[in-house]
Design an enzyme around this catalytic site. Structure first.
Site, short mmCIF file in Angstrom:
data_model
loop_
_atom_site.label_atom_id
_atom_site.label_comp_id
_atom_site.label_asym_id
_atom_site.label_seq_id
_atom_site.Cartn_x
_atom_site.Cartn_y
_atom_site.Cartn_z
N LYS A 245 0.87 -1.17 0.00
CA LYS A 245 0.00 0.00 0.00
C LYS A 245 0.91 1.23 0.00
CE LYS A 245 -4.29 0.80 2.18
NZ LYS A 245 -4.79 0.89 0.80
N ALA B 262 -12.11 5.39 -3.17
CA ALA B 262 -11.43 6.53 -2.58
C ALA B 262 -11.14 6.10 -1.15
CB ALA B 262 -12.28 7.79 -2.62
N GLY C 233 -8.46 6.75 0.32
CA GLY C 233 -7.82 7.88 0.99
C GLY C 233 -6.45 7.52 1.53
N LEU C 234 -5.82 6.53 0.86
CA LEU C 234 -4.44 6.19 1.23
C LEU C 234 -4.26 5.84 2.70
CD1 LEU C 234 -2.56 8.87 -0.92
CD2 LEU C 234 -2.71 6.43 -1.39
N CYS D 102 -2.10 8.97 -7.36
CA CYS D 102 -3.37 8.72 -6.68
C CYS D 102 -4.30 9.89 -7.00
CB CYS D 102 -3.17 8.62 -5.17
SG CYS D 102 -4.74 8.55 -4.28
N ILE E 59 -0.95 2.35 -15.36
CA ILE E 59 -1.37 3.61 -14.79
C ILE E 59 -2.05 3.36 -13.44
CG2 ILE E 59 -1.70 4.81 -16.99
CD1 ILE E 59 -4.71 4.17 -16.81
N ASN E 60 -2.38 4.42 -12.77
CA ASN E 60 -3.18 4.36 -11.55
C ASN E 60 -4.65 4.43 -11.94
OD1 ASN E 60 -4.03 4.74 -8.74
ND2 ASN E 60 -1.97 5.50 -8.37
N GLY F 33 -4.65 -5.72 -9.79
CA GLY F 33 -5.34 -5.13 -8.65
C GLY F 33 -6.76 -5.66 -8.54
C1 LIG Z 1 -8.87 -0.22 -3.23
C2 LIG Z 1 -7.72 0.30 -4.01
C3 LIG Z 1 -6.68 0.92 -3.34
C4 LIG Z 1 -5.59 1.42 -4.04
N1 LIG Z 1 -4.56 1.99 -3.37
C5 LIG Z 1 -3.46 2.41 -4.05
C6 LIG Z 1 -2.34 2.93 -3.37
O1 LIG Z 1 -2.31 3.02 -2.15
N2 LIG Z 1 -1.28 3.35 -4.11
C7 LIG Z 1 -1.26 3.25 -5.47
O2 LIG Z 1 -0.26 3.61 -6.10
N3 LIG Z 1 -2.31 2.74 -6.16
C8 LIG Z 1 -3.41 2.32 -5.47
N4 LIG Z 1 -4.47 1.79 -6.16
C9 LIG Z 1 -4.39 1.69 -7.63
C10 LIG Z 1 -3.94 0.29 -8.06
O3 LIG Z 1 -2.66 0.01 -7.61
C11 LIG Z 1 -3.99 0.17 -9.57
O4 LIG Z 1 -3.11 1.12 -10.14
C12 LIG Z 1 -5.37 0.40 -10.14
O5 LIG Z 1 -6.35 -0.18 -9.32
C13 LIG Z 1 -5.52 -0.14 -11.55
O6 LIG Z 1 -5.30 -1.52 -11.60
P1 LIG Z 1 -6.50 -2.61 -11.57
O7 LIG Z 1 -7.46 -2.21 -12.65
O8 LIG Z 1 -5.81 -3.90 -11.82
O9 LIG Z 1 -7.11 -2.50 -10.22
C14 LIG Z 1 -5.57 1.31 -5.45
C15 LIG Z 1 -6.63 0.70 -6.12
C16 LIG Z 1 -7.70 0.21 -5.43
C17 LIG Z 1 -8.82 -0.44 -6.18
#
Ligand SMILES: Cc1cc2nc3c(=O)[nH]c(=O)nc-3n(C[C@H](O)[C@H](O)[C@H](O)COP(=O)(O)O)c2cc1C
Ligand SMILES: Cc1cc2nc3c(=O)[nH]c(=O)nc-3n(C[C@H](O)[C@H](O)[C@H](O)COP(=O)(O)OP(=O)(O)OC[C@H]3O[C@@H](n4cnc5c(N)ncnc54)[C@H](O)[C@@H]3O)c2cc1C
Ligand SMILES: Cc1cc2nc3c(=O)[nH]c(=O)nc-3n(C[C@H](O)[C@H](O)[C@H](O)COP(=O)(O)OP(=O)(O)OC[C@H]3O[C@@H](n4cnc5c(N)ncnc54)[C@H](O)[C@@H]3O)c2cc1C
Ligand SMILES: Cc1cc2nc3c(=O)[nH]c(=O)nc-3n(C[C@H](O)[C@H](O)[C@H](O)COP(=O)(O)O)c2cc1C
Ligand code: FES
Ligand code: FES
Lengths: 302, 270, 302, 270
Positions: free
Chosen positions: C46, C71, C73-74, C127, C188-189, C262
């Protein structure tokens, strides 16, 4: 009493809040007339350019897991031809979408429609897959200002700007358009995207990169409508992934005065307009809402 | 996982049949395309070249689909030149199909328009009496005559080939021969696919006799699924509302037999 | 011969090309160990901040038609706590994700991990739903340069920057990071998005706006990987909507050296890593590819 | 259209049952939540306030689901104060369920931990012999005693209430009473849900006698569907791998009975 689903996008009055999105089935007056009969509140034409364009070679449209990718390349018969084609129209509510690079292009095209009955113009500042037009214009707020001012000074009907997510802050495009007297904003266009076939290892579209549409982009589009309506006092048309009445209501609650429907027509066919209109109407009845404008943007109060 | 019919399914060409010096049939394996309805088509991806709408041809082997392609412009010629082992992509199947009637049936086809008619033959009852009219410019362009005979071996049937230059079968236009037939015979249904001018005449002739008649149309196609609008003909979208339409309707369609749109969407005459 | 699915992201060597994406199940060493055993090639934590963060109140994650909105919120226990938690680790390949606003924040956090065995860092510059960090940093190329330079000068392990689509051109963020010596890019994020419940007319997430993940964004993510790999000579990790082996291969063909997974874990659970690894391996066997790097970016040749 | 279980289904509260001065049951209509498995939970959206994991309570009416909420912090108190006609959102159902064994069964519950146990009772065979141990601090916190009797009216059964202050039923800890029972009786299965310290003891006691025992755990939950990681307990994710786990496994879990994580993910002691 049956709720009233007519709505207004600034000066543009619509019997029904569901419009046909630009580029979807939109090349002939006969098809527009059919979709109007099928429930669309207005029909936005394919984006027209000064001259006819063939567009890119196929493949130009493919389905992906969550929607569609397209790089049609703005194929269209050109504004002069199109204006002639629809000049006999008196009954179908048409909004003409225009695309170009220069002020003069737009002014030239508007001249073509001087004696044609249309509801308004939509300026395509957001097509993500053709160079020098669309997003390349939208990403340049100074150019947006020039074009909007020119178009506004030449047009007798309302002018809407269609924005999308490019490589700059789309809210600055909105801001530039608003400053220059735009009458409304359509948000959003497709989002730059691509797909690769693993068997041949080739991009799926002939243009390699195209735009993503359909359910995939709806939450992004709703966010944009919400952001625009939170920051600007301008009528908004929501577009992106509307496929049922709940989607349409979601856009209206976020701040849209009407919605456009594109890709979902490919799944549900032309009955989708009345399906969504009826759904909105039932929802309003259940919630005791008598007019669309009572619901516009009410999610913002939370 | 569910198959996404709107994304090309990439298949390998397993066999190539020479039909005429300019027409080939390419065979591949796929259960879905092996079993489409007569009239349905695919958007065929020719990787690196283009994507074209093509009727889905039958194969006599189970589990296999096919395409019958005539070399014409750049794209179709490139596909025509594909070799066994090459890959093509198939989106679809798209479109509606012929309504299958029983009794005395007349099929009128020209060129690759015969493709959906061949599939139609596989849907008939043994009690149907069938006449197939095959039109071609000249002898060496005739194909599917043997195949039609084979598909109809258990039916009372007749295959009549008509060449414009009289080098094979009857001489003249296929619609002249049809006129002769209609002067003496009644049909429960008439099906046609081929050049639009030909289909227009077929529909007019059958309609005049009040026979049930259907035609499968071609138009410029980009999406094949009712999104882009490029295939419109008057108020219908050929890819989605068709490609098969009733003759009654077609005679009220402003464009049928006269005009179609090019890639930019500009009307052109046939 | 069985294909070799090990891969390298710059200096980072991975036994397998599928990584756990940041923020997904990533808060304890025990869960990391389990996912590693289940097939993940590396585990991204995380995103950690200087101090512990609770994150936003619930609802923080909901499903939408094409994916998920979140969201969170980190929320995280803070870098010092986390470093202690994993200090005993010697076997699990961990990449530490860091988030912050200032150079000093990052330098402070890196100090915490000085004596902990990790593969590298991933800087969260993307984020989309917490102010002053993430995209707010990524959208400012000058700040990106400062942070990357500082981090690189303090870190003994490779440093990756995770980028996303914000309100500026993400390729400039990539460019700034590359100039400053970054070792790789994750793209990407999630993408800024929202959903509104029509029954209550309220935004679905407590923070209203969140990020869209899952299948919805895959074509956009593939496009970004393709663009980055076309314009920069930098190792890339693809992320966004990977849910089966074909998705993973698509990213690799577009130019990624590895992928992160993810949201799809929410559907397929922890078996997804070996499912995808096996799928990639079978594909390579069928295509006569013996090593991952033979496939990286080959879609670009068309 | 397919229902998206990860998006809240907004339902109207139709009825409210007062269980104790601090516990209420809220009833709503929905076929899916009316029929979940024992142990399954929902993420309950309290619009404008928060979203909480809650076991899905049974309703004696067909087609209805319920929640039994104890007022505690801001969120649960706000939900507790909801009125008939108010809307809440329900995501899920999530999680696995108790494995239903037959024979002599012992259920040990405390507080709202009784919720999944009440649903478990609706899954039993008539031949099962059932003892339900209900623990509470004091007389006015006892609830579901009557309901349990009602659900078990066709079974050989016993409901034993234990209050810590002895104001009702037996006096002491529910686990003391369990120890007494185990000294004389054998059980085919033991099920428990309630405070973790209590469950820990229940599992230890049953495990020592080699009885099949399962417990349903609570942890901090944000997504409820195995994405966010906040509910981890050692290497398991409680929302997805659980909430129900076998006692054997739990005794090897480093955290069970001792620690859980707060909103930031920091371990705290029970
Ligand atoms: C619940 C959740 C929490 C996430 N928290 C973070 C995070 O703390 N830091 C980060 O760089 N990306 C975070 N992401 C983004 C994921 O790492 C990823 O980039 C994004 O979900 C796209 O990939 P996916 O479609 O496989 O989920 C989060 C995504 C989700 C769904
Ligand atoms: C429903 C349908 C089924 C068809 N079935 C077959 C078949 O089974 N076998 C076969 O050989 N051909 C079939 N065609 C025709 C085929 O799609 C091509 O039009 C033809 O192969 C010529 O293509 P080209 O690009 O080589 O020619 P070009 O020289 O590039 O074009 C010649 C003409 O072909 C037509 N054409 C080109 N591209 C398209 C397109 N995307 N959509 C529609 N028409 C186009 C236009 O009228 C154009 O003027 C079918 C067409 C349709 C619409
Ligand atoms: C699977 C499961 C089923 C549950 N079933 C019920 C039930 O049927 N009835 C009932 O009244 N309660 C139930 N709970 C507990 C409930 O979710 C809340 O924890 C409790 O209502 C207190 O919430 P609060 O926000 O009012 O209290 P606060 O004072 O804000 O918090 C008190 C404590 O509650 C816990 N808590 C708060 N938020 C969460 C959260 N999102 N996830 C988990 N724990 C949290 C934390 O331990 C926190 O320290 C269940 C919990 C879980 C995990
Ligand atoms: C095939 C296709 C062609 C399109 N052509 C145009 C166009 O010419 N002008 C334009 O402004 N938008 C065009 N768009 C974008 C749509 O108008 C719409 O903004 C987008 O598809 C999102 O809506 P949807 O998800 O409902 O399809 C096109 C979209 C598709 C799928
Ligand atoms: S080919 Fe696109 S609508 Fe028919
Ligand atoms: S609550 Fe998110 S993983 Fe369990």
């Amino acid at each position: 009493m049956k709720p009233d689903i007519s709505t207004k996008v600034g000066q543009i009055e619509l019997e029904r809040p569901t419009m046909l999105a630009s580029g979807i089935l939109g090349i002939s007056l006969e098809v527009f007339a059919r979709l109007y009969k099928d429930g669309a509140g207005a029909l936005v034409t394919k984006s027209l350019s000064k001259e006819p364009w063939d567009g890119y070679p196929n493949p130009t449209i493919v389905g992906v897991k969550s929607g569609y990718l397209n790089a049609v390349g703005l194929s269209n018969p050109g504004a002069p031809y199109f204006a002639k084609m629809i000049e006999s129209n008196t009954t179908v509510p048409i909004i003409v979408s225009l695309v170009g690079s220069l002020e003069e292009d737009f002014v030239f095209m508007i001249k073509q429609f001087e004696n044609v009955k249309i509801l308004g113009y939509e300026l395509n500042l957001s097509c993500p897959h053709v160079e020098k037009v669309g997003l390349d214009v939208g990403d340049d707020p100074d150019l947006v200002k020039k074009i909007v001012k020119s178009v506004k000074s030449h047009s007798k009907v309302p002018v809407i700007a269609k924005v999308g997510l490019g490589s700059s802050d789309y809210l600055e495009t909105v801001s530039a358009a608003c400053e220059s007297g735009i009458d409304g904003i359509t948000a959003i266009n497709t989002i730059r995207a691509m797909g690769i076939d693993v068997e041949t290892t080739r991009p799926l579209l002939s243009n390699k990169i195209g735009g993503l549409s359909g359910s995939a982009i709806k939450p992004i589009a709703v966010r944009c409508v919400y952001e625009i309506s939170s920051k600007f006092d301008i009528p908004i048309i929501g577009c992106g992934g509307v496929s049922d009445w709940e989607d349409a209501v979601e856009f209206i609650l976020a701040g849209a005065s009407a919605v456009q429907i594109g890709s979902a027509i490919g799944e549900k066919w032309t009955g989708i307009f009345s399906e969504i209109n009826n759904g909105i109407s039932k929802y309003m009845e259940k919630k005791g809402i008598s007019k669309i404008n009572e619901m516009i943007g009410i999610a913002k109060k939370f | 996982m569910q198959r996404n019919f709107n994304k090309p399914l990439v298949v390998k060409i397993e066999k190539i049949i020479e039909e005429t010096p300019t027409v080939r049939t390419l065979v591949f394996s796929d259960e879905v395309f092996a079993n489409v309805l007569p009239g349905q088509f695919a958007m065929v991806w020719i990787p690196g070249v283009n994507e074209l709408p093509m009727s889905v041809m039958i194969s006599l082997e189970k589990g296999k689909g096919a395409l019958t392609v005539r070399k014409h412009g750049v794209a179709s010629t490139s596909l025509y030149n594909f070799k066994v082992g090459d890959y093509i992509g198939m989106r679809g199947p798209y479109g509606n199909s012929f309504t299958i009637k029983q009794g005395k049936l007349l099929l009128v086809g020209g060129g690759t328009g015969l493709v959906p008619l061949m599939r139609l033959l596989t849907f008939l009852k043994k009690t149907d009496e069938v006449i197939v009219l095959i039109g071609a410019k000249t002898k060496e362009e005739v194909f599917f005559e043997k195949l039609a005979n084979q598909l109809l071996e258990h039916n009372k049937h007749e295959i009549i080939v008509v060449t414009e230059d009289g080098t094979y079968g009857k001489s003249g236009l296929v619609t002249d021969e049809m006129e002769n037939l209609l002067s003496e015979k009644k049909f429960d249904a008439v099906y046609t696919c081929g050049p639009e001018k030909m289909m227009h005449k077929v529909v007019q002739l059958a309609h005049a006799k009040k026979f049930h008649v259907q035609a499968s149309l071609e138009r410029m196609m980009k999406c094949g699924m009712g999104i882009c609008g490029s295939c419109c003909a008057d108020e219908v979208l050929v890819c989605r509302d068709g490609t098969v339409f009733d003759g009654d309707y077609l005679l009220s369609n402003k464009e049928f037999g006269y005009t179609h749109r090019n890639k930019a969407g500009i009307l052109e005459n046939y």
